[in-house]
Design an enzyme around this catalytic site. Structure first.
Site, short mmCIF file in Angstrom:
data_model
loop_
_atom_site.label_atom_id
_atom_site.label_comp_id
_atom_site.label_asym_id
_atom_site.label_seq_id
_atom_site.Cartn_x
_atom_site.Cartn_y
_atom_site.Cartn_z
N CYS A 206 8.17 -4.64 5.89
CA CYS A 206 9.15 -5.06 4.89
C CYS A 206 9.92 -3.88 4.31
CB CYS A 206 8.45 -5.83 3.77
SG CYS A 206 7.61 -7.30 4.34
N CYS B 121 3.04 -14.12 1.18
CA CYS B 121 2.33 -12.96 1.72
C CYS B 121 2.08 -11.95 0.61
CB CYS B 121 3.15 -12.35 2.86
SG CYS B 121 2.31 -11.00 3.72
N CYS C 50 7.82 -7.45 -5.45
CA CYS C 50 6.66 -8.08 -4.83
C CYS C 50 5.99 -9.07 -5.77
CB CYS C 50 5.66 -7.03 -4.36
SG CYS C 50 4.99 -6.03 -5.69
N CYS D 198 5.17 -2.06 2.27
CA CYS D 198 4.53 -2.34 3.56
C CYS D 198 5.51 -2.07 4.70
CB CYS D 198 4.09 -3.79 3.61
SG CYS D 198 2.81 -4.21 2.42
#
Ligand code: SF4
Length: 242
Positions: free
Chosen positions: A215, A129, A238, A212
């Protein structure tokens, strides 16, 4: 020599070809310079070939660089999963400073990603993702620049403990500048207060590190500030800061 008497000197000596060696040389000269001096050097050296990345956790970099390069591109990774407070902070920064906010878009909308990979991929495979919504879009966005600026700091994580101020980003093929790499949380607070910057209200509500929404969770006092990111997994980054 003071760190940056020197800005003009550095610009005059600016290598036309940047690489790991030339970045290390400049880093050695600027590592202890102030963020303002580093920003002066970056703007004088790269001009409009410079991009500033901002997650809108704070608005320090948009302020710092907007004051030196009107219209500077501020890249915001529009993952489709941000808190509304983060998006509001982006809008307030765009109004407050002479910057150009560039919303860096993934190839797929969240709906398209859901259709291909199933709903809530972040809960099953956050690495994929993040790759699709952050890493790949950023790599494509940086292709048009010679240098990029990040707000990464050494205190953010043990993996960043020795992070240089100026380094060659081999992953993206351009110079990476971290002007507040050496800043403490206190210095962040001082800068924001001194300049009356727009703030992301989530920080005061217990989110010291904001990504985000799915998360990111609140962090208790005394907890590692980054522990609210991808909590319950072994993921800590990330993937854009390699
Ligand atoms: Fe996806 Fe979470 Fe990464 Fe955002 S932080 S791109 S939602 S895995």
């Amino acid at each position: 020599m003071n760190a940056v008497t020197t800005t003009a000197e550095l610009v005059a000596a600016n290598p036309t070809t940047w690489n790991a060696i030339t970045c290390a040389e400049v880093n050695a000269r600027l590592e202890n310079a102030s963020a303002e001096e580093i920003a002066d050097w970056a703007v004088a050296t790269f001009g409009t070939k410079l991009a500033v990345a901002s997650s809108m956790q704070d608005t320090i970099l948009p302020h710092l660089f907007g004051a030196r390069l009107a219209g500077v591109d501020v890249l915001f990774l529009e993952t489709g999963y941000h808190f509304k407070e983060t998006l509001e902070t982006r809008e307030r920064a765009a109004k407050a400073f002479p910057i150009t906010v560039v919303n860096v878009m993934p190839r797929q909308t969240v709906e398209e990603q859901d259709a291909e990979f199933g709903k809530d991929l972040f809960a099953r495979d956050p690495n994929t993702c993040c790759f699709m919504r952050k890493v790949d879009p950023l790599a494509r966005a940086l292709a048009g620049y010679d240098a990029w600026v990040t707000g990464a700091r050494r205190v953010d994580a043990v993996t960043r403990a020795n992070m240089p101020v100026i380094t060659w980003d081999d992953n993206h093929g351009l110079v990476k500048i971290n002007p507040i790499a050496l800043w403490s949380d206190f210095q962040v607070e001082i800068y924001q207060t001194a300049h009356g910057l727009p703030r992301n209200p989530l920080v005061a509500r217990g989110y010291p590190s904001i990504g985000c929404e799915p998360c990111t969770r609140k962090v208790a006092a005394g907890e590692d500030p980054r522990s609210g990111r991808w909590a319950g997994t072994d993921k800590t980054e990330c993937g854009i800061h390699k």
